[in-house]
Scaffold this motif. Structure first.
Motif, PDB file in Angstrom:
ATOM      1  N   SER A 145       0.812  -1.207   0.000  1.00 40.15           N
ATOM      2  CA  SER A 145       0.000   0.000   0.000  1.00 40.15           C
ATOM      3  C   SER A 145       0.852   1.267   0.000  1.00 40.15           C
ATOM      4  CB  SER A 145      -0.924  -0.003   1.226  1.00 40.15           C
ATOM      5  OG  SER A 145      -1.666   1.195   1.306  1.00 40.15           O
ATOM      6  N   GLY A 146       1.878   1.304   0.823  1.00 39.19           N
ATOM      7  CA  GLY A 146       2.701   2.500   0.912  1.00 39.19           C
ATOM      8  C   GLY A 146       3.584   2.708  -0.292  1.00 39.19           C
ATOM      9  N   TYR A 147       4.075   1.628  -0.916  1.00 40.85           N
ATOM     10  CA  TYR A 147       5.004   1.777  -2.033  1.00 40.85           C
ATOM     11  C   TYR A 147       4.289   2.214  -3.310  1.00 40.85           C
ATOM     12  CZ  TYR A 147       8.534   0.730  -5.528  1.00 40.85           C
ATOM     13  OH  TYR A 147       9.422   0.827  -6.578  1.00 40.85           O
ATOM     14  N   PHE A 148       3.168   1.568  -3.614  1.00 40.01           N
ATOM     15  CA  PHE A 148       2.479   1.887  -4.871  1.00 40.01           C
ATOM     16  C   PHE A 148       1.639   3.158  -4.767  1.00 40.01           C
ATOM     17  CE2 PHE A 148       3.312  -2.675  -5.328  1.00 40.01           C
ATOM     18  CZ  PHE A 148       3.898  -2.683  -6.586  1.00 40.01           C
ATOM     19  N   GLY A 149       1.009   3.397  -3.603  1.00 36.97           N
ATOM     20  CA  GLY A 149       0.237   4.616  -3.415  1.00 36.97           C
ATOM     21  C   GLY A 149      -0.933   4.717  -4.385  1.00 36.97           C
ATOM     22  N   GLY A 150      -1.432   5.940  -4.551  1.00 41.24           N
ATOM     23  CA  GLY A 150      -2.494   6.195  -5.527  1.00 41.24           C
ATOM     24  C   GLY A 150      -3.761   5.420  -5.246  1.00 41.24           C
ATOM     25  N   THR A 151      -4.357   4.878  -6.294  1.00 39.86           N
ATOM     26  CA  THR A 151      -5.633   4.166  -6.181  1.00 39.86           C
ATOM     27  C   THR A 151      -5.499   2.907  -5.335  1.00 39.86           C
ATOM     28  OG1 THR A 151      -6.241   4.980  -8.389  1.00 39.86           O
ATOM     29  CG2 THR A 151      -7.513   3.137  -7.495  1.00 39.86           C
ATOM     30  N   ILE A 152      -4.392   2.198  -5.522  1.00 35.51           N
ATOM     31  CA  ILE A 152      -4.174   0.972  -4.732  1.00 35.51           C
ATOM     32  C   ILE A 152      -4.140   1.299  -3.253  1.00 35.51           C
ATOM     33  CG2 ILE A 152      -2.532  -0.882  -4.248  1.00 35.51           C
ATOM     34  CD1 ILE A 152      -1.716  -0.815  -7.161  1.00 35.51           C
ATOM     35  N   ASP A 153      -3.441   2.351  -2.896  1.00 29.72           N
ATOM     36  CA  ASP A 153      -3.352   2.761  -1.496  1.00 29.72           C
ATOM     37  C   ASP A 153      -4.717   3.171  -0.956  1.00 29.72           C
ATOM     38  OD1 ASP A 153      -1.988   3.583   0.965  1.00 29.72           O
ATOM     39  OD2 ASP A 153      -2.392   5.618   0.287  1.00 29.72           O
ATOM     40  N   ASN A 154      -5.489   3.902  -1.744  1.00 28.34           N
ATOM     41  CA  ASN A 154      -6.824   4.335  -1.293  1.00 28.34           C
ATOM     42  C   ASN A 154      -7.733   3.147  -1.028  1.00 28.34           C
ATOM     43  OD1 ASN A 154      -6.295   7.088  -1.350  1.00 28.34           O
ATOM     44  ND2 ASN A 154      -6.797   7.268  -3.525  1.00 28.34           N
ATOM     45  N   ILE A 155      -7.739   2.178  -1.943  1.00 27.41           N
ATOM     46  CA  ILE A 155      -8.602   1.005  -1.760  1.00 27.41           C
ATOM     47  C   ILE A 155      -8.164   0.191  -0.549  1.00 27.41           C
ATOM     48  CG2 ILE A 155      -9.331  -1.177  -2.793  1.00 27.41           C
ATOM     49  CD1 ILE A 155      -9.081   0.180  -5.536  1.00 27.41           C
ATOM     50  N   MET A 156      -6.855  -0.055  -0.426  1.00 32.16           N
ATOM     51  CA  MET A 156      -6.365  -0.871   0.676  1.00 32.16           C
ATOM     52  C   MET A 156      -6.579  -0.185   2.023  1.00 32.16           C
ATOM     53  SD  MET A 156      -2.850  -2.364  -1.055  1.00 32.16           S
ATOM     54  CE  MET A 156      -2.530  -3.610   0.189  1.00 32.16           C
ATOM     55  N   MET A 157      -6.402   1.121   2.089  1.00 31.78           N
ATOM     56  CA  MET A 157      -6.607   1.828   3.350  1.00 31.78           C
ATOM     57  C   MET A 157      -8.079   1.934   3.731  1.00 31.78           C
ATOM     58  SD  MET A 157      -3.873   2.489   4.973  1.00 31.78           S
ATOM     59  CE  MET A 157      -3.321   0.869   4.438  1.00 31.78           C
ATOM     60  N   ARG A 158      -8.981   1.976   2.732  1.00 30.40           N
ATOM     61  CA  ARG A 158     -10.408   1.981   3.070  1.00 30.40           C
ATOM     62  C   ARG A 158     -10.809   0.647   3.699  1.00 30.40           C
ATOM     63  NH1 ARG A 158      -8.941   6.086   1.290  1.00 30.40           N
ATOM     64  NH2 ARG A 158      -8.263   6.094   3.452  1.00 30.40           N
TER      65      ARG A 158
END
Length: 322
Positions: A145-158
């Motif tokens: 989540s932290g490395y790729f960021g962006g949409t992937i990070d938003n989905i994983m953090m939700r």
């Protein structure tokens, strides 16, 4: 007063005699001398831990409990389920014809000393297994989540926020009621939601480190995302992970003890510190020692891990290096 002023004027206006000074030059030996020996981060951190008497005492305390949990059930003439109904609810240091009961016996004549350290096996195994699994899942999830960021990070953090929004023990209790009782069921229930905190911690550190020069250089040289995360990012967050791991073990011990205390723990005839405390509550008014002993071991283990975690956090902080 006038004489003092005259002397002061003479001292200020008089020229400096060069013969009073001696030219020494540069001391090349002192310039090249290493004042503090070079050392690695981990060597320096563990060196400070070894010099800390409190940290060594805490490590020895936990080591003694772990060693006794392994040895006592093996060498004792009694097992944890062996009953002697003629010697029920006996006090500490009760001796029968065959053996000394150091912590006495319970309401079924079982040796409490053996059951305490058999319970230590179960409680510590559940705590360590759950925390290690949480650590692994949290590092992988937070690192991606932290490395790729962006949409992937938003989905994983939700997803993390949804899980984190539900009370921790509520999810664990629901899983324990659905799944069959057992050691692996408790570990599964604790792992199901326990990785969230580690994932958020790792994500924050990875987002801070991924913009550093060494990561940019590795990316420029064509290193894959898997290699950058495993070889460059994860080793640089291990100190924080170790501290968080140490501080998570007391929480896992308490959660296991709480589940066992309310009847959702390990099944009979297995024993843990939580089940022993639950049995001690029943006879607390007449035999308070049966509750005090497991409560003492739960407390001293949790306190030792918490204090050791604080010591590790100080040892891994480079700002405190002298």
């Amino acid at each position: 007063m006038e004489e003092y002023k005259m002397n002061e004027e003479l001292s200020v206006n008089s020229p400096i005699d060069a013969s009073e000074f001696e030219h020494i030059g540069q001391d090349l030996g002192s310039l090249n001398e290493i004042v503090r020996p070079s050392t690695s981060f981990w060597k320096d951190a563990f060196g400070r831990i070894k010099r800390d008497k409190v940290a060594i005492t805490l490590v020895c305390t936990l080591a003694v409990i772990a060693v006794l949990a392994i040895i006592v059930p093996m060498v004792s003439p009694y097992n944890m389920a062996e009953q002697h109904l003629q010697h029920t609810n006996q006090g500490m240091f009760f001796s029968d014809a065959t053996c000394l009961h150091i912590f006495g016996t319970d309401n079924l004549g079982r040796d409490i000393f053996v059951r305490i350290f058999e319970g230590a096996r179960v409680s510590l195994f559940i705590a360590f297994a759950a925390v290690i699994a949480n650590c692994f899942i949290g590092i992988v999830y937070g690192g991606i989540s932290g490395y790729f960021g962006g949409t992937i990070d938003n989905i994983m953090m939700r997803i993390v926020e949804i899980i984190n929004g539900i009370p921790y023990l509520l999810i664990v209790i629901l899983l324990m009621m659905v799944l069959p009782r057992g050691t692996m069921t408790i570990i599964t229930a604790l792992v199901a939601v326990g990785w969230v905190g580690m994932a958020r911690l790792v994500r924050g550190e990875v987002m801070r480190l991924k913009e550093q020069e060494f990561v940019i250089s590795a990316r420029t040289m064509g290193a894959s995302a898997t290699r950058i995360i495993s070889k460059h990012l994860v080793p640089n967050i291990l100190s924080i992970v170790v501290v968080n791991l140490t501080l998570s073990i007391p929480s896992a011990i308490f959660n296991e003890a709480f589940l066992s205390f309310i009847g959702l723990g390990v099944p009979i005839p297995l024993a843990s510190w939580g089940t022993l405390a639950n049995e001690g509550v029943v006879v607390f008014q007449t035999q308070p020692i049966q509750l005090i002993i497991p409560a003492f071991f739960i407390s001293i283990t949790m306190l030792s891990f918490n204090l050791l975690g604080d010591k590790l956090r100080d040892a891994f902080d480079p700002k405190l290096r002298r």
